[in-house]
Motif scaffolding. Structure first.
Motif, short mmCIF file in Angstrom:
data_model
loop_
_atom_site.label_atom_id
_atom_site.label_comp_id
_atom_site.label_asym_id
_atom_site.label_seq_id
_atom_site.Cartn_x
_atom_site.Cartn_y
_atom_site.Cartn_z
N LYS A 25 0.94 -1.37 0.36
CA LYS A 25 -0.04 -0.40 -0.22
C LYS A 25 0.60 0.92 -0.03
O LYS A 25 0.79 2.34 -0.77
N SER A 26 1.80 1.62 0.85
CA SER A 26 3.11 3.09 1.45
C SER A 26 3.49 2.88 0.18
O SER A 26 3.71 3.46 -0.71
N THR A 27 4.16 1.47 -0.80
CA THR A 27 4.82 2.13 -1.66
C THR A 27 3.84 2.45 -3.11
O THR A 27 4.52 3.38 -3.49
N PRO A 76 1.80 10.90 4.39
CA PRO A 76 2.08 10.31 4.29
C PRO A 76 2.59 9.28 5.51
O PRO A 76 1.22 9.34 6.52
N GLU A 77 2.63 7.75 6.01
CA GLU A 77 2.05 6.69 6.90
C GLU A 77 3.38 6.86 8.00
O GLU A 77 2.81 7.42 9.07
N ASN A 78 4.32 7.26 7.54
CA ASN A 78 5.23 8.21 8.54
C ASN A 78 5.50 9.36 8.14
O ASN A 78 7.01 9.59 7.55
N LEU A 133 -3.87 9.87 0.75
CA LEU A 133 -4.09 9.01 2.77
C LEU A 133 -3.40 8.11 2.54
O LEU A 133 -4.64 6.81 2.62
N ASP A 134 -2.39 7.78 2.79
CA ASP A 134 -1.94 6.77 3.89
C ASP A 134 -1.64 6.24 5.13
O ASP A 134 -1.43 7.63 6.00
N GLU A 135 -2.63 6.46 5.98
CA GLU A 135 -3.57 5.67 7.60
C GLU A 135 -3.59 7.04 7.60
O GLU A 135 -2.63 6.81 8.86
MG MG Z 1 1.62 0.67 4.76
#
Ligand code: MG
Ligand code: ADP
Length: 254
Positions: free
Chosen positions: A40-42, A80-82, A156-158
């Motif tokens: 997903k994040s990729t 971003p997620e992070n 939107l990542d998480e």
């Molecule tokens: Mg992820």
């Protein structure tokens, strides 16, 4: 329209994203679901222009985004997620920096930031360093910074991680309204309940490959299962979760 055309991303040998194709139209909120490590994040980082696909193309309004990444990035907002956020800056200064990079005129920008911080209930802390913020407060700053220039595409990542119930409800309503306004919204999550509530469509990715792409309604009908969670379990979870839980207890007592 945002389009992924046979996109593959390899970090090493094994592809993290494997020949993924889908299209997101204006006014669509697409839920991007999958277990940890699914890709997903990729995918979202490639859509944000931060990673280059190993193979395949990403098109926005028919043009390869990598042809003019600068112009494309002006039209997107990315959570971003992070978070890679500057901890020594205050929430206000961080948003000011992002808004200046986005070339929003100073007066409009300052007014916008003040209003956003108020709606996100961060007015009291806005001049404190981000290093003193909780996870949820940082998440609010990240969401505000992605929205600041009212982008056409939201990635939107998480996005709800760490947010309290009330703020999550506000964000869910906000996304629905932005979709009604014609925005393209990609919402990655492993929380199925939220996707079920706000997304018009769900794409499920597993081991880098798309295993389902349909409206939540159609997925339910096709699979004759009542909830996205059960559909997800059927498509993705091929493990005996009870046995795993038992194994963990046995391990800590061994
Ligand atoms: Mg992820
Ligand atoms: P998700 O967001 O669905 O949890 P990711 O896209 O973060 O999944 O990761 C997909 C796969 O790619 C995982 O196997 C992960 O270990 C790997 N991966 C992610 N980022 C990197 C990286 N920078 N270098 C090497 N492998 C990576």
């Amino acid at each position: 329209m945002l389009e992924l055309n046979n996109v593959t991303k390899k970090y090493q040998v094994i592809p993290a994203v494997n020949r993924v194709s889908f299209t997101i139209k204006p006014s669509e909120i697409v839920g991007y679901l999958g277990p940890n490590g699914a890709g997903k994040s990729t995918t979202i980082k490639m859509l944000a222009g931060l990673l280059e696909p190993t193979e395949g193309k990403i098109l926005f309004d028919g043009k390869n985004i990598r042809k003019d990444l600068y112009a494309y990035k002006k039209r997107i907002g990315y959570v971003p997620e992070n978070a890679e956020i500057y901890p020594h800056l205050s929430g206000y200064d961080y948003l000011l920096m992002v808004g200046r990079l986005r070339q929003i005129p100073e007066k409009i920008l300052k007014n916008r930031i003040k209003q956003l911080l108020e709606f996100f209930k961060l007015s009291v802390e806005m001049d404190l360093a981000i290093s003193s913020y909780s996870k949820g407060m940082i998440q609010k700053v990240l969401i505000a910074s992605a929205l600041l220039h009212d982008p056409e595409v939201l990635l939107l990542d998480e996005p709800l991680s760490g947010l309290d119930v009330t703020t999550s409800l506000v964000i869910k309503d906000l996304l629905k309204m932005l979709a009604e306004d014609g925005k393209i919204i990609m919402y990655s999550s492993h929380i199925l309940e939220v996707v079920e509530k706000i997304c018009s469509r769900a794409i499920i990715i597993h081991n880098g490959r798309i295993v389902a792409d349909d409206s939540v309604e159609n997925l339910r009908n096709l699979m004759k299962l009542p909830s996205l969670e059960e559909i997800f379990n059927q498509l993705v979870v091929q493990e005996d979760t009870t046995a795993q839980a038992r194994g963990i207890i046995a391990a800590i007592r061994s």
